[in-house]
Design an enzyme around this catalytic site. Structure first.
Site, mmCIF file in Angstrom:
data_model
loop_
_atom_site.group_PDB
_atom_site.id
_atom_site.type_symbol
_atom_site.label_atom_id
_atom_site.label_comp_id
_atom_site.label_asym_id
_atom_site.label_seq_id
_atom_site.Cartn_x
_atom_site.Cartn_y
_atom_site.Cartn_z
ATOM 1 N N HIS A 10 0.829 -1.207 0.000
ATOM 2 C CA HIS A 10 0.000 0.000 0.000
ATOM 3 C C HIS A 10 0.869 1.265 0.000
ATOM 4 O O HIS A 10 0.549 2.239 -0.698
ATOM 5 C CB HIS A 10 -0.919 0.004 1.227
ATOM 6 C CG HIS A 10 -2.023 -1.000 1.150
ATOM 7 N ND1 HIS A 10 -1.799 -2.354 1.209
ATOM 8 C CD2 HIS A 10 -3.380 -0.839 1.030
ATOM 9 C CE1 HIS A 10 -2.953 -2.992 1.128
ATOM 10 N NE2 HIS A 10 -3.929 -2.103 1.017
ATOM 11 N N HIS A 25 1.919 -4.002 9.047
ATOM 12 C CA HIS A 25 3.291 -3.805 8.581
ATOM 13 C C HIS A 25 4.122 -3.147 9.679
ATOM 14 O O HIS A 25 3.592 -2.479 10.574
ATOM 15 C CB HIS A 25 3.326 -2.919 7.329
ATOM 16 C CG HIS A 25 2.681 -3.544 6.134
ATOM 17 N ND1 HIS A 25 3.296 -4.483 5.354
ATOM 18 C CD2 HIS A 25 1.452 -3.348 5.587
ATOM 19 C CE1 HIS A 25 2.494 -4.855 4.372
ATOM 20 N NE2 HIS A 25 1.358 -4.180 4.498
#
Length: 285
Positions: free
Chosen positions: A199, A241
């Site tokens: 992303h 993440h």
């Protein structure tokens, strides 16, 4: 003479050494030396020979060597680690610790669990599937050559970003700070691991691409940059993440933009690709 004999007998009878318990003291020295030699020989025979001693030492060392060979490498302690190894392990530990602290929306019971749905919606705006399908829809609706050229190159950049990030994630196979199963959209976009953050890479590439090829007002440009930063940050807040994953994702997104600018497709090439995609072969006749 008889008197002298009687005196000697009496003297021998009164002698302490003639008693039974002291008879061993009257034995000759030859017997003692023979016993000493015999005892020494016995002691020498009891001492192990050098060959026997080596065999016993080898027999004792063999099991220890086998135990050392059976130990896996990860269980062995490095006595003198290098400075580089210590620094890398320290940075990784700090990265994991800070990422877990920033994962305030990882679960509904987290400290910011009430805004988890909003953060998920923000992260969805940086997903690969909406961007690829949205670009294809805009490409089918576009009627200008300049718009089609920009959209075809944007689609190429999105596909390049998708394949590169998926390959790196498959190679590294790093898991996120929180154990979470990937969603259905993550499986479609092959975004199943943590490093690098897909992303963040996509948000950086798209924002840089749109800023370079679209004429936007200053507020919109600021909002576009802010959107790219927030999309990368949302993945850390959701616990998907690490901080290092997002940082490397931003860097990878700028690299993808630079590569697309280097191999920029001209308008004629884009029209050929559109003709092949729409099964319109008129340019070839």
């Amino acid at each position: 003479m008889p008197a002298n004999q009687t005196r000697s007998r009496v003297r021998e009878r009164n002698n302490v050494l003639n008693r039974p318990e002291f008879m061993s003291l009257n034995q000759p020295l030859k017997n003692a030396s023979a016993e000493a030699r015999g005892g020494g020989a016995r002691r020498m025979s009891q001492r192990p020979q050098p060959c026997q001693r080596q065999q016993s030492e080898n027999a004792q060392q063999e099991p220890t060597d086998n135990n050392k060979k059976e130990l896996p490498e990860e269980d062995c302690m490095q006595l003198n680690p290098s400075f580089k190894g210590i620094a890398m392990n320290s940075l990784l530990a700090i990265d994991i610790c800070m990422s877990k602290r920033f994962g305030v929306c990882a679960h509904k019971t987290s400290s910011w669990g009430s805004v988890r749905s909003m953060v998920n919606l923000l992260a969805l705006t940086g997903h690969a599937i909406p961007w690829i399908f949205g670009t294809i829809v805009c490409l089918t609706r576009s009627n200008t050559l300049a718009g089609q050229e920009v959209l075809v190159n944007l689609l190429l950049a999105l596909l390049l970003d998708l394949m590169t990030v998926a390959g790196m994630q498959k190679l590294v196979k790093r898991k996120g700070p929180w154990e979470m199963a990937p969603s259905f959209l993550d499986y479609l976009a092959m975004d199943m691991y943590s490093f690098p953050a897909a992303h963040a890479s996509r948000a950086a590439m798209v924002s840089k691409f749109l800023l370079a090829h679209l004429v936007l007002a200053v507020p919109l440009r600021i909002l576009l940059v802010l959107w790219g930063v927030l999309v990368g940050t949302s993945r850390v807040l959701l616990g998907r993440h690490h901080l290092s994953d997002v940082g490397c994702g931003f860097a990878l997104g700028f690299l993808h933009y630079s590569l697309v600018e280097m191999v920029w497709l001209s308008s004629s090439t884009c029209q050929t690709i559109i003709s092949i995609g729409t099964f319109n072969w008129s340019p070839f006749y």
